[in-house]
Design a protein around this motif. Structure first.
Motif, PDB file in Angstrom:
ATOM      1  N   UNK A  56       0.849  -1.195   0.000  1.00  0.00           N
ATOM      2  CA  UNK A  56       0.000   0.000   0.000  1.00  0.00           C
ATOM      3  C   UNK A  56       0.883   1.242   0.000  1.00  0.00           C
ATOM      4  N   UNK A  57       0.404   2.286  -0.637  1.00  0.00           N
ATOM      5  CA  UNK A  57       1.078   3.582  -0.593  1.00  0.00           C
ATOM      6  C   UNK A  57       0.353   4.459   0.397  1.00  0.00           C
ATOM      7  N   UNK A  58       1.116   5.257   1.148  1.00  0.00           N
ATOM      8  CA  UNK A  58       0.522   6.153   2.127  1.00  0.00           C
ATOM      9  C   UNK A  58       1.377   7.411   2.235  1.00  0.00           C
ATOM     10  N   UNK A  59       0.794   8.424   2.829  1.00  0.00           N
ATOM     11  CA  UNK A  59       1.495   9.683   3.042  1.00  0.00           C
ATOM     12  C   UNK A  59       1.521   9.985   4.528  1.00  0.00           C
ATOM     13  N   UNK A  60       2.693  10.279   5.049  1.00  0.00           N
ATOM     14  CA  UNK A  60       2.863  10.682   6.443  1.00  0.00           C
ATOM     15  C   UNK A  60       2.896  12.200   6.469  1.00  0.00           C
ATOM     16  N   UNK A  61       2.018  12.797   7.284  1.00  0.00           N
ATOM     17  CA  UNK A  61       1.954  14.256   7.380  1.00  0.00           C
ATOM     18  C   UNK A  61       2.185  14.768   8.801  1.00  0.00           C
ATOM     19  N   UNK A  62       2.199  13.854   9.774  1.00  0.00           N
ATOM     20  CA  UNK A  62       2.338  14.265  11.179  1.00  0.00           C
ATOM     21  C   UNK A  62       3.512  13.580  11.876  1.00  0.00           C
ATOM     22  N   UNK A  63       4.420  13.020  11.084  1.00  0.00           N
ATOM     23  CA  UNK A  63       5.574  12.344  11.661  1.00  0.00           C
ATOM     24  C   UNK A  63       5.297  10.944  12.160  1.00  0.00           C
ATOM     25  N   UNK A  64       4.087  10.405  11.884  1.00  0.00           N
ATOM     26  CA  UNK A  64       3.726   9.071  12.374  1.00  0.00           C
ATOM     27  C   UNK A  64       3.136   8.235  11.250  1.00  0.00           C
ATOM     28  N   UNK A  65       3.504   6.972  11.244  1.00  0.00           N
ATOM     29  CA  UNK A  65       2.880   5.979  10.371  1.00  0.00           C
ATOM     30  C   UNK A  65       2.187   4.984  11.293  1.00  0.00           C
ATOM     31  N   UNK A  66       0.864   4.974  11.272  1.00  0.00           N
ATOM     32  CA  UNK A  66       0.083   4.146  12.195  1.00  0.00           C
ATOM     33  C   UNK A  66      -0.610   3.041  11.404  1.00  0.00           C
ATOM     34  N   UNK A  67      -0.366   1.788  11.813  1.00  0.00           N
ATOM     35  CA  UNK A  67      -1.011   0.630  11.204  1.00  0.00           C
ATOM     36  C   UNK A  67      -1.887  -0.013  12.274  1.00  0.00           C
ATOM     37  N   UNK A  68      -3.188  -0.137  11.984  1.00  0.00           N
ATOM     38  CA  UNK A  68      -4.140  -0.700  12.943  1.00  0.00           C
ATOM     39  C   UNK A  68      -4.744  -1.977  12.380  1.00  0.00           C
ATOM     40  N   UNK A  69      -4.834  -2.994  13.231  1.00  0.00           N
ATOM     41  CA  UNK A  69      -5.470  -4.258  12.888  1.00  0.00           C
ATOM     42  C   UNK A  69      -6.721  -4.407  13.750  1.00  0.00           C
TER      43      UNK A  69
END
Length: 92
Positions: A56-69
Motif C-alpha cells: 500500500x502507498x501512504x502519506x505521512x503528514x504528522x511524523x507518524x505511520x500508524x497501522x491498525x489491525x
C-alpha cells in the motif's frame, strides 16, 4: 519519521493450523486511519503456510505511520461480529 510518501509492505502467512480454514482468522487493516484491507482472510487469499505480501502507498503528514489491525471474532459457528481483538504483532 519524516513526512512524505511511503510504500508499506504487509507480510502475512496463515501458519496456525486451527485457523487454516476459510473464515478462521478474518480482520481489517487501516494505515493512517484509512482502510486498506476489509474482512481480510489470509487463508482464503493464499492458503495454508504460504507467504503473501500486500503493498500500500501512504502519506505521512504528522511524523507518524500508524497501522491498525481490527480482528473480526467469531460469535458462533455461523455468525461473526465486529469486536476489536488483539492480534499477535511485534511492536516497532
Amino acid at each position: 519519521m519524516a513526512n512524505g510518501n511511503y510504500r508499506v509492505n504487509l507480510l502475512f502467512a496463515e501458519n496456525y493450523v486451527p485457523t487454516q480454514v476459510v473464515g478462521g482468522r478474518v480482520f481489517s487493516v487501516k494505515i493512517n486511519n484509512l482502510p486498506v484491507l476489509q474482512d481480510f482472510d489470509i487463508f482464503a487469499a493464499a492458503g495454508a503456510s504460504t507467504a503473501l505480501v500486500e503493498t500500500f502507498n501512504t502519506t505521512v503528514t504528522n511524523g507518524k505511520l500508524v497501522i491498525e489491525f481490527d480482528k473480526l471474532c467469531r460469535k458462533s459457528k455461523n455468525q461473526r461480529h465486529r469486536n476489536p481483538c488483539r492480534l499477535a504483532m511485534p511492536r516497532c
